[in-house]
Design an enzyme around this catalytic site. Structure first.
Site, short mmCIF file in Angstrom:
data_model
loop_
_atom_site.label_atom_id
_atom_site.label_comp_id
_atom_site.label_asym_id
_atom_site.label_seq_id
_atom_site.Cartn_x
_atom_site.Cartn_y
_atom_site.Cartn_z
N GLU A 106 -4.63 -3.37 -1.67
CA GLU A 106 -3.51 -4.08 -1.08
C GLU A 106 -3.05 -3.39 0.19
O GLU A 106 -3.25 -2.19 0.38
CB GLU A 106 -2.36 -4.20 -2.07
CG GLU A 106 -1.79 -2.88 -2.54
CD GLU A 106 -0.67 -3.07 -3.54
OE1 GLU A 106 0.23 -3.87 -3.26
OE2 GLU A 106 -0.69 -2.41 -4.61
N ASP A 172 -4.21 7.14 -2.69
CA ASP A 172 -5.09 8.29 -2.45
C ASP A 172 -5.32 9.11 -3.71
O ASP A 172 -4.87 10.25 -3.84
CB ASP A 172 -4.54 9.18 -1.33
CG ASP A 172 -4.94 8.67 0.04
OD1 ASP A 172 -5.66 7.65 0.11
OD2 ASP A 172 -4.52 9.26 1.04
#
EC number: 2.7.11.1
Length: 549
Positions: A106, A172
């Site tokens: 996203e 991440d």
């Protein structure tokens, strides 16, 4: 196979490349660049929304096994995680010709939380609380995953923001570790400024993320990078391992915030897990709007628009809660003879089982929020927020009675004609009958008669010893938003209620006039007229309906 509908335009932006299915198209615009991957803006032609295209050059990855392992770890984790505070994964593939590994996630419009915080210097403490709570919810999900997941590199650079929604998500996950059984992790990895002391000892668990989270909150509060007073990693290591906090910790002016950050930075033996920290008073809202997730507003609007057409809500990943396991639609119907409104709720679970529930709604005495709270309790709805259900109900009632929204104070309904809470004695509870097609019995649901809610007080006062004890809807039902019961807030709530009552006086009289007019029309039509008493029978309420049943 996707059918493309195109239109000729000189302003259209050409794709640099598309994924194998043709669904996603990548643009040249770079959103971010790291040591291992580059993130581009892309477009999802199926959902009609912009997404993030993460691209890794395989030539760079194959130079050593560690980057490849990090890449595999991130993609593998994202494919198996599903939480509103974790970045959402869509798909991945390898482009053999370009020698790239690509995966779609996203898109975040405002970059990282660190960039966002540096851009906006003046941020209210309530915004910090909202961000912190979202991040902590994400950590609680990761740590409660089976097996547990440790992020190991949590920092504001790895938290992404949708600024127009007030939404933050953890991303991440390339350095994340999965704990098998009760084993601890044994590698020194992360960003020195955010690394817990035990990380250097190569024997740690998920509590290292709590330490990093505390440093993130510290940066949110002060706008300064932790240990910015140090000039090299060796100085940071010396301070961290000796238990010395960053200088910026002492710059926190908010006492409760400083206490909360200190809690997160405790030694590992005294550090609390994410679930326990979520109950900390610092994160508790003094106003139910303080921690209201702003990103849920578009979700509610989308639900309202779909429900207005009687459509079962489809949970698109871009707008809905990914943990939700049921679909729900609410449609309304008005009886033309006595103007009674009936609402029908359809609930479809993941196994395809459909439940149909019907019940009356009295626009003069019922409120959407009360009905929603009843539904959540009696129907054991766990994956829908009462406010979302209330918004759907309000939308349906407004379609049937266009002027109802103006004559009613929306979800925060105030009734004029009773005393304040402290003057109220025992009150009769109304009951509503929910009839479900999937069950063999009907469940009576009790509702409190007093609709006296203020914007800051949605928890009913249960200190009144005379209050009826047989009500099924007790105080625990309302504990979806915390409140503070000190004298100052109680006085403020009383003032707000009085002001709202005064403002609703005109609207209440309008309702009375409207009802009188309808009674006169019904009387002339011969409806609702009792020849024995020569009096007009009143419009049936929810209680009357149940008694007749």
């Amino acid at each position: 196979m996707y059918m493309e509908i195109s239109s000729a335009s000189d302003d259209s932006i050409a794709y640099v490349e598309t994924d194998p299915s043709g669904r996603y198209g990548r643009f040249r615009e770079v959103l971010g660049k790291g040591a291992m991957k580059t993130v581009y803006k892309a477009f999802d032609q199926v959902l009609g929304m912009e997404v993030a295209w993460n691209q890794v050059k395989l030539n760079e990855v194959f130079r050593s096994p560690e980057p490849l392992q990090r890449l595999y770890s991130e993609v593998h984790l994202l494919k198996n995680l599903n939480h509103e505070s974790i970045i959402r994964y869509c798909t991945s593939w390898i482009d053999v010709n370009r020698r790239t590994f690509n995966f779609i996630t996203e898109l975040f419009t405002s970059g990282t939380l660190r960039e966002y915080r540096r851009k906006y210097q003046k941020v209210d403490i309530r915004a910090i609380k909202s961000w912190a709570r979202q991040i902590l919810n994400g950590l609680a999900y990761l740590h409660g995953h089976d097996p547990p997941v440790i992020h190991r590199d949590l920092k504001c650079d790895n938290i992404f923001v949708n600024g127009h929604l007030g939404q933050v998500k953890i991303g991440d996950l390339g350095l994340a570790a999965i704990l098998r059984g009760s084993q601890n992790a044994h590698s020194v990895i992360g960003t020195p400024e955010f690394m817990a002391p035990e990380l250097y000892e190569e024997d740690y668990n998920e509590l290292v993320d709590i330490y990093s989270f505390g440093m993130c909150v510290l940066e949110m509060l002060t706008g300064e990078y932790p240990y910015s007073e140090c000039t090299n990693p060796a100085q940071i290591y010396k301070k961290v391992t000796s238990g010395k906090l960053p200088d910026s910790f002492h710059l926190i002016q908010h006492t409760e915030a400083q206490r909360f950050v200190g809690k997160c930075l405790e030694t590992v033996s005294r550090r609390l897990p994410a679930k326990e920290l979520l109950a900390d008073p610092f994160l508790a809202a003094t106003d139910e709007r303080d921690l209201a997730p702003l990103f849920r507003l578009p979700q509610q609007l989308a639900i309202q628009n779909l429900a207005a057409n009687g459509t079962v809500v489809e949970h698109l990943p871009s707008t809905t809660d990914p943990t939700r396991t049921t679909d729900m639609s609410i449609t309304g119907k008005m009886n033309s003879e006595d103007h009674t409104i009936f609402l029908q709720v359809q609930i479809l679970d993941g196994d395809g089982h459909m439940r149909n529930i019907q019940f009356p709604f009295n626009i003069l005495s019922d409120t959407p929020l009360e009905v929603a709270l009843e539904m959540v309790k009696e129907l054991e709805i766990t994956d829908w927020d009462p406010l979302e259900i209330a918004a759907m109900i309000e939308n349906e009632i407004s379609l049937l009675v266009p002027n109802w929204r103006a004559n009613d104070s929306s979800i925060r309904h105030e009734s004029f004609g009773h005393e304040d809470d402290e003057d109220n004695g025992d009150t009769e509870g109304r009951t509503r009958l929910f009839s479900s097609a999937s069950s063999s019995h009907d469940s009576p649901v009790a509702v409190r008669e007093n609709n006296d809610d203020s914007s800051n007080d949605v928890i009913p006062d249960m200190d009144d010893g005379n209050r009826s004890s047989n009500r099924l809807l007790n105080s625990s039902t309302y504990h979806y938003s915390p409140a503070i019961d000190d004298d100052q807030n109680q006085q403020q709530r009383r003032r707000v209620r009085l002001q709202q009552k005064m403002r609703s006086l005109v609207d209440t009289r309008t309702q009375v006039l409207h009802r009188s007019l309808m009674e006169l029309i019904n009387k002339r039509r011969g409806r609702g007229f009792d020849p024995n008493t020569n009096e007009l029978q009143p419009q049936p309420s929810s209680t009357d309906f149940i008694r007749r049943c």
